[in-house]
Design an enzyme around this catalytic site. Structure first.
Site, PDB file in Angstrom:
ATOM      1  N   ARG A  15      42.798  48.578  54.687  1.00  0.00           N
ATOM      2  CA  ARG A  15      42.047  48.047  53.553  1.00  0.00           C
ATOM      3  C   ARG A  15      41.262  46.805  53.947  1.00  0.00           C
ATOM      4  O   ARG A  15      40.057  46.635  53.372  1.00  0.00           O
ATOM      5  CB  ARG A  15      42.988  47.693  52.382  1.00  0.00           C
ATOM      6  CG  ARG A  15      42.028  47.631  50.991  1.00  0.00           C
ATOM      7  CD  ARG A  15      43.137  47.501  49.835  1.00  0.00           C
ATOM      8  NE  ARG A  15      43.851  46.327  49.841  1.00  0.00           N
ATOM      9  CZ  ARG A  15      44.854  46.207  48.986  1.00  0.00           C
ATOM     10  NH1 ARG A  15      45.227  47.036  48.347  1.00  0.00           N
ATOM     11  NH2 ARG A  15      45.593  45.043  49.165  1.00  0.00           N
ATOM     12  N   LYS A  66      38.436  44.173  48.409  1.00  0.00           N
ATOM     13  CA  LYS A  66      39.335  43.037  48.193  1.00  0.00           C
ATOM     14  C   LYS A  66      38.386  41.906  48.524  1.00  0.00           C
ATOM     15  O   LYS A  66      38.877  41.241  49.371  1.00  0.00           O
ATOM     16  CB  LYS A  66      40.720  43.158  48.757  1.00  0.00           C
ATOM     17  CG  LYS A  66      41.670  42.255  47.900  1.00  0.00           C
ATOM     18  CD  LYS A  66      43.094  42.569  48.367  1.00  0.00           C
ATOM     19  CE  LYS A  66      43.892  41.509  47.802  1.00  0.00           C
ATOM     20  NZ  LYS A  66      43.991  41.440  46.275  1.00  0.00           N
ATOM     21  N   GLU A 103      41.601  48.284  35.598  1.00  0.00           N
ATOM     22  CA  GLU A 103      43.183  47.850  35.938  1.00  0.00           C
ATOM     23  C   GLU A 103      43.387  46.870  34.967  1.00  0.00           C
ATOM     24  O   GLU A 103      42.681  46.016  34.290  1.00  0.00           O
ATOM     25  CB  GLU A 103      42.934  47.632  37.594  1.00  0.00           C
ATOM     26  CG  GLU A 103      41.701  46.934  37.927  1.00  0.00           C
ATOM     27  CD  GLU A 103      41.926  46.953  39.470  1.00  0.00           C
ATOM     28  OE1 GLU A 103      42.962  46.754  40.054  1.00  0.00           O
ATOM     29  OE2 GLU A 103      40.759  46.593  40.136  1.00  0.00           O
TER      30      GLU A 103
END
Ligand code: PLP
Ligand code: COI
Length: 339
Positions: free
Chosen positions: A80, A183, A219
């Site tokens: 990621r 991220k 989220e």
């Protein structure tokens, strides 16, 4: 670290003995360097400062009853991290170096790993940013990687104690084709005002809705959302949320426990149909949700009887955390032991 109150650690920064750095210059990564300083020297025109060329990761090391130190799915964090680097045009940090850096930083700070049974763990924070100077808006040609560790307790106070969450329509965290799936620091900057509004109202976090239609659940602040209905684990599919490794793992754990799973869009109205709900992530672990308040619609959804988490949430929590601390067999091959 004899005198640390391990059981009451906050989710916060504490200086440890060492961190590791690595620099990308002239098109290649150098060797890992160990540092005892928790400061950096940074160019005043670094793209990481001006244009948000910055990505990070979060994973944990867990001390087992057997005295072994376990990393949970570090390969997924490495992948990621590379995906985030691509997303904002930074040099990827190689997977082999990621493993070496994470392993070494844990070994070097072994005395900061919270003991088994304390409910705490060692949080590992890899970071990558554009350190080369640019004034025009373009990717840097130099990058810096850092990984540090800090012992932490649960992100949402109380650990497995249910928390309240606030639906937020005033702010968006990420646009559908934006950077929500990476991220990167900018997403967290975008979430700060909403997060503060929630905290001031006594809520653990905000629940963001999809930015375009405000119709679906995205989220929960720094964690993914799940709801339970008819022995089914349901979690949002969205192009603006982070692909949580904890959530991915819970889907597999659920499967192994005979709980059905669905990853699909979750309309806000469906909140009234769930028997349990929760937030999941590395920092959050599983935070059961007691109430979700939607002030704009004048609605309150309740998920806990007597302030206790529901049975499906507890089954998932016990198996996931059991694997992480080495109490439950690692049937999925998710654990790497740090020697
Ligand atoms: N969503 C956001 C926005 C996060 O910051 C995090 C934390 O990393 C998560 C979800 C959970 O992801 P993971 O389970 O990989 O830690
Ligand atoms: C994590 O769960 O690792 C996170 O990064 C969440 C947050 C502290 C940003």
């Amino acid at each position: 670290m004899e005198n640390l109150d391990w059981k009451n650690l906050p989710f916060g920064y504490m200086k440890t003995d060492y961190n590791i750095r690595c620099y990308y210059r002239d098109g290649k990564w150098g060797d890992l360097e160990v540092s005892q300083s928790d400061h950096i020297d940074i160019h005043i025109a670094a793209t990481g400062l001006h244009y948000g060329q910055e990505a990070f990761e979060g994973l944990k090391a867990y001390m087992g009853k057997d005295g072994k130190v376990r990393l949970f799915r570090w390969e997924e964090n490495a992948a990621r991290f590379a995906y985030s680097a691509d997303g904002i045009m930074m040099a990827r940090f190689p997977v082999g170096k990621f493993r070496e850096a994470v392993t070494r930083v844990v070994q070097l700070n072994r005395r900061f790993i919270p003991p088994y049974g304390s409910g705490a763990s060692l949080y590992i924070r890899p970071l990558l940013y554009g350190s080369g100077a640019e004034v025009g808006v373009k990717p840097a040609s130099e990058y810096t990687f850092i990984v540090f560790v800090t012992p932490v307790g649960p992100y949402f106070k109380g650990g497995i104690k249910p928390v309240d969450m606030l639906i937020c329509r005033n702010f968006d965290r990420a646009a559908p084709k934006g950077t929500g799936i990476y991220k990167v620091g900018g997403n967290y900057a975008a979430s700060l005002r909403a997060g503060m509004e929630a905290k001031h109202g006594g809520y653990a976090s905000t629940i963001f809705l999809d930015a375009k239609r405000k119709k679906y659940i995205d989220e929960c602040g720094p964690a993914n959302f799940f709801g339970i209905k008819d022995n089914t684990y349901i979690t949002p599919k969205s192009e603006s949320i982070l692909r949580s490794i904890t959530n991915m793992s819970l889907i597999d754990v659920a499967g192994s426990l005979g709980i059905k799973t669905e990853r699909r869009r979750v309309p806000v109205e469906e909140l009234s149909e769930f028997s349990e709900a929760g937030a999941c992530g590395t920092a959050a672990v599983i935070s059961p949700i007691a109430r979700i308040v939607d002030p704009d619609r004048n609605k309150v959804y309740k998920y806990c009887k007597d302030g206790k988490p529901g049975p499906v949430t507890m089954k998932l929590y016990n198996k996931l955390v059991g694997i992480q601390y080495g109490d439950v067999e690692d049937e999925f091959g998710w654990i790497t032991i740090v020697e």
